[in-house]
Design a protein around this motif. Structure first.
Motif, mmCIF file in Angstrom:
data_model
loop_
_atom_site.group_PDB
_atom_site.id
_atom_site.type_symbol
_atom_site.label_atom_id
_atom_site.label_comp_id
_atom_site.label_asym_id
_atom_site.label_seq_id
_atom_site.Cartn_x
_atom_site.Cartn_y
_atom_site.Cartn_z
ATOM 1 N N UNK A 1 35.590 13.509 -38.929
ATOM 2 C CA UNK A 1 36.359 14.314 -37.979
ATOM 3 C C UNK A 1 36.449 15.754 -38.472
ATOM 4 N N UNK A 2 36.571 16.652 -37.524
ATOM 5 C CA UNK A 2 36.874 18.046 -37.821
ATOM 6 C C UNK A 2 38.167 18.353 -37.073
ATOM 7 N N UNK B 1 29.205 13.709 -43.991
ATOM 8 C CA UNK B 1 28.418 14.676 -44.754
ATOM 9 C C UNK B 1 28.126 15.933 -43.937
ATOM 10 N N UNK B 2 27.739 15.751 -42.690
ATOM 11 C CA UNK B 2 27.410 16.890 -41.827
ATOM 12 C C UNK B 2 28.659 17.735 -41.550
ATOM 13 N N UNK B 3 29.735 17.079 -41.243
ATOM 14 C CA UNK B 3 30.979 17.789 -40.943
ATOM 15 C C UNK B 3 31.458 18.563 -42.170
ATOM 16 N N UNK B 4 31.571 17.862 -43.286
ATOM 17 C CA UNK B 4 32.124 18.500 -44.478
ATOM 18 C C UNK B 4 31.212 19.578 -45.046
ATOM 19 N N UNK B 5 29.908 19.387 -44.967
ATOM 20 C CA UNK B 5 29.014 20.431 -45.486
ATOM 21 C C UNK B 5 29.110 21.700 -44.638
ATOM 22 N N UNK C 1 29.673 17.402 -35.319
ATOM 23 C CA UNK C 1 29.049 16.525 -36.297
ATOM 24 C C UNK C 1 29.441 15.074 -36.112
ATOM 25 N N UNK C 2 28.510 14.200 -36.475
ATOM 26 C CA UNK C 2 28.746 12.772 -36.320
ATOM 27 C C UNK C 2 28.873 12.038 -37.646
ATOM 28 N N UNK C 3 28.598 12.726 -38.749
ATOM 29 C CA UNK C 3 28.738 12.089 -40.056
ATOM 30 C C UNK C 3 29.673 12.911 -40.930
#
Length: 118
Positions: free
Chosen positions: A95-96, A43-47, A39-41
């Motif tokens: 970040x993940x 929101x995308x990572x956390x969702x 993910x690059x955002x």
């Protein structure tokens, strides 16, 4: 599995259904983890991490009851790692953490080992 759980009517059917669903759930968790990693955002990572956490929570809550306490413990560890990140200081960064990926990989291996035993 406790002696009481062994005596519950339909427990074999519930255990069988748990194992049937486990493959799809394991795959879904891994896909969410990879999507978070790529993910690059924020929101995308956390969702994606939240979706993986939700599925892990279901597994952690059920695995011990149907006779797989070790798998439940691994799922709970993954869930805790994700929660620590989402509630931690870096949750607002895109970040993940690698630790999450490592934990989920451990979970997938535990699922695969369980599948080979069943």
């Amino acid at each position: 599995m406790s002696a009481l759980a062994h005596q519950m009517p339909g427990m074999d059917r519930i255990k069988h259904r748990f194992l049937e669903l486990l493959h799809d759930r394991k795959t879904s968790i891994a896909q969410h983890a990879l999507a978070a990693w790529d993910g690059e955002t924020v929101e995308l990572i956390n969702s994606n991490l939240e979706e993986a956490r939700n599925i892990l929570h279901q597994i952690a809550g059920t695995a011990g009851t149907v006779g797989f306490p070790d798998l439940g413990a691994v799922a709970q560890q993954c869930e805790a790692q994700i929660i620590a990140h989402l509630e931690g200081d870096y949750a607002d960064l895109a970040i993940c953490p690698g630790e999450i990926i490592w934990r989920i990989d451990t979970f997938v291996e535990a699922c695969d080992a369980l599948g080979s035993e069943a």
